[in-house]
Design an enzyme around this catalytic site. Structure first.
Site, PDB file in Angstrom:
ATOM      1  NE  ARG A   1      -5.836  -7.256  29.662  1.00 27.37           N
ATOM      2  CZ  ARG A   1      -6.656  -7.644  28.692  1.00 27.37           C
ATOM      3  NH1 ARG A   1      -7.830  -8.156  28.995  1.00 27.37           N
ATOM      4  NH2 ARG A   1      -6.296  -7.529  27.439  1.00 27.37           N
ATOM      5  CB  THR A   2      -4.064  -3.693  35.728  1.00 25.44           C
ATOM      6  OG1 THR A   2      -3.531  -4.891  35.171  1.00 25.44           O
ATOM      7  CG2 THR A   2      -3.968  -3.762  37.245  1.00 25.44           C
TER       8      THR A   2
ATOM      9  CE  LYS B   1       9.370  19.187  35.974  1.00 19.41           C
ATOM     10  NZ  LYS B   1       7.962  19.489  36.172  1.00 19.41           N
TER      11      LYS B   1
ATOM     12  NE  ARG C   1       1.638  -2.876  35.359  1.00 18.75           N
ATOM     13  CZ  ARG C   1       0.981  -3.993  35.093  1.00 18.75           C
ATOM     14  NH1 ARG C   1      -0.172  -4.232  35.680  1.00 18.75           N
ATOM     15  NH2 ARG C   1       1.462  -4.874  34.267  1.00 18.75           N
TER      16      ARG C   1
ATOM     17  CG  HIS D   1       0.028  -8.294  38.680  1.00 14.77           C
ATOM     18  ND1 HIS D   1      -0.720  -7.310  39.286  1.00 14.77           N
ATOM     19  CD2 HIS D   1      -0.521  -8.448  37.448  1.00 14.77           C
ATOM     20  CE1 HIS D   1      -1.655  -6.897  38.446  1.00 14.77           C
ATOM     21  NE2 HIS D   1      -1.562  -7.573  37.334  1.00 14.77           N
TER      22      HIS D   1
END
Lengths: 310, 310, 310
Positions: free
Chosen positions: C56-57, C86, C107, C135
């Site tokens: 959604r974001t 890694k 994010r 956020h």
């Protein structure tokens, strides 16, 4: 001209609408071959909302949109939107996504999901396959391919070969062919995956001639189109032996090619395993990669019609 | 000028072709820095067909394409195309994807896959790594970086440090360096991951001077380039102790920097762990992030050359 | 006008800056509704670097960028960059990605990750959520929505309903509301997920009136905004019974709507389950889908401000 609002199921198209769509698809062939491309959908944004992955279908739609100058928002993990954990309804997801885009191409695992999405969205929705339900753009590209390859749809003879019980492809195709005159359909399939009665009854009610045959060679010599399909192993579960028997039964190979008429073609919705042998590929009558390419033109045509009209 | 059809392996390039590609890459540096960007690939569509994920490589190619005005179809899950369950061949997948795009950038888990794809496709194919095989664009950007940083390739002295047995990077680099005059290569690696004999023999046959050394400080003081690599834990399996010994053995830190010449540079294909200490980053001789950036210019150059030529 | 370098946390904005951003967001509404679109970010490339998926974001940011003519590099699997195996640091990843793009939308699962990224990158970074941390674009779109729907921010009465303990949304919103005059906040939540003391103390210190209430009907009749949130099952672990009790306690349904004032609105950050009943959707005071859409305008505004300024 008719107004196209959504593309949900093969049944929504009659032969006049199909003819109009095919005409636009022909224009799209020319546009795609023009190295400058087209900007007819510039400024438009398509969201591909895929609840199950189908890279082939997704790429075909995204290529179609970009060939027309449009842009794409991609998601192949749409289940995250509505995961059991979070529990959002499809309707709420659609309301959010339509705020970000101008058209939604949706693939879903549940039959009827596309219809629900279209009922919610104020922007156009294209069904890119909803579970065992519909996959209307595949049906359109199949009919378009027959028209392009054979030059007509009335009066054609088509053999549907392979898994006729589970494939939504052959079922939709049989349905759409019933809209044309003097069509003859042959069903050639192993006993375990025969065409179901609902389609046979439907064809009969529409006065479409059909017959079942166990002799692929004889049928192939009669037909304009040999439409081969993959026997889907996942349908057989533990019954491996049954699967092995079924999949080896009707192979399109050079023996089949040799009896086919010069103008006839072999089609397949892809992916194929060995139900068409690789040596068939080089024959000009092997139409399946051209068929895949026609998917691009049909999808370009639908995107144009839904977003900017004729 | 030569005609570039596909980019499959480092071996396909000789020093004249490399010089030409590097010249185009220099132009690309200017284009990327121009805020208006370029539209030289407008209307072109690149498909990134990744059978295993490699976000870094994929982003670099996609950025290259978009910086030139081109468009991208992305798939990081290309295995779905040809899953064991469905069993489509690579060749069939390529025939479908080339119908949707103008160039294919492919990453595969099998050595030789890129060559097979190029043999099938009528559009250009770029190998973005095929398993233990080749990763030619990495090799090109490494040589380009040496040329940009040191100002020459003939007569340079390069130390290859770290895992020389498993890294395809250092093997390809050694190979390409052999095309230049009076090159001297030093191998500095833990015993368990020494450079293999095939490359040593090849260098000898090409009259490239090389020697093995256990003294990184001494080598670093001699060289133009210290090319460090990561010891890959996944190569050691259960042999954790051996891995820990090997990875701690040759670290590029400020002690190494202190003996290096003023014009010399440290390179690394990234990602790095602690084989280069973080305090080295601030030194102007730390070239590894510039090297990553050069990957963009090399890929822009290749896309331009393959799609529209010189 | 102020200079915006990065968007990291709600705290970086004061009411003057918010007013300026909201003014640009209003312009963005007009641009998005203009079918020709805008080309103000043409030639710019945004990288979405998502270490955990949030479709959604991500779609909202990507739509914002494309509506302004910009281009996008997408990764939803950024963990591959820095996998435990890694072990690349976030800083190294950022240095690589900034070489391929003009702005990074990140994010991450770790609080503080966005700040670290911004400290490393020379290009702008937008925090699209960093774990339990911030956020900020959600907080901005929430305040923007109140302003758009109610027409003012000073003097408003807001009920925060549902999970006030775990939701970063309501915490950030309470924080930003404290910047306005004569605001009154009501907390309505099950006992297990009450608003924590730090926010209450903060509001008190800023002379923002607040009270806790168990009577949603009464509160709803007083407020301009009823901000409902989802009770997050994942916070309850094995305590299913407690979860079921909590989630059923405060539902926004037609009974709540009936007592609300005519100008008041219901908001929700989405996705919702049944904490707002579906029959509320048809009421013009149901603002949550408009709120989601405002996320697009806020993100368009931020991208424009960060990349080309006022």
């Amino acid at each position: 001209m008719f107004q196209l609002d959504d593309v949900i199921e093969a049944q929504q198209f009659d032969r006049e609408i199909l003819a109009d769509i095919f005409e636009v698809a022909r224009e799209m062939e020319k546009i795609e071959k023009n190295s400058l491309g087209s900007q007819v959908l510039k400024g438009y944004l398509m969201a591909t909302l895929f609840y199950e992955p189908s890279t082939r279908t997704r790429l075909s739609f995204e290529s179609a949109m970009k060939r027309l100058g449009g842009e794409v928002l991609t998601t192949e993990n749409a289940r995250e939107f509505s995961s059991a954990a979070k529990g959002e309804t499809l309707e709420d997801t659609i309301r959010t996504v339509e705020g970000y885009s101008d058209i939604i191409v949706m693939r879903h695992f549940e039959s009827g999901a596309a219809k629900r999405a279209a009922a919610t969205a104020e922007i156009p929705v294209i069904n890119a396959g909803d579970g065992p339900g519909q996959h209307p753009t595949q049906a359109l590209l199949d009919v378009y391919t027959i028209d392009r390859e054979i030059g007509k749809l009335d009066g054609i003879k088509v053999a549907l070969v392979g898994d006729l019980a589970n494939g939504r492809t052959v079922r939709s195709l049989a349905y759409l062919l019933s809209k044309y005159q003097d069509v003859k359909i042959y069903f050639v399939s192993p006993d375990v995956v025969k065409m179901k009665d609902d389609i046979k009854d439907y064809l009969t009610s529409k006065r479409v001639a059909w017959e079942e045959s166990a002799d692929l060679i004889e049928v192939a010599s009669e037909c304009d189109v040999v439409y081969q399909t993959r026997i889907q192993r996942e349908r057989f579960g533990e019954r491996i032996k049954l699967y092995e028997e079924a999949r080896g039964k009707y192979i399109v190979d050079c023996d089949v090619l040799n009896v086919m008429q010069k103008h006839a073609v072999v089609m397949h919705p892809l992916p194929r395993l060995d139900e068409i042998t690789v040596d068939v590929d080089a024959d000009p009558r092997a139409a399946y990669f051209r068929q895949a390419k026609n998917g691009l033109y049909i999808r370009m045509a639908l995107l144009k019609l839904l977003l900017v009209g004729w």
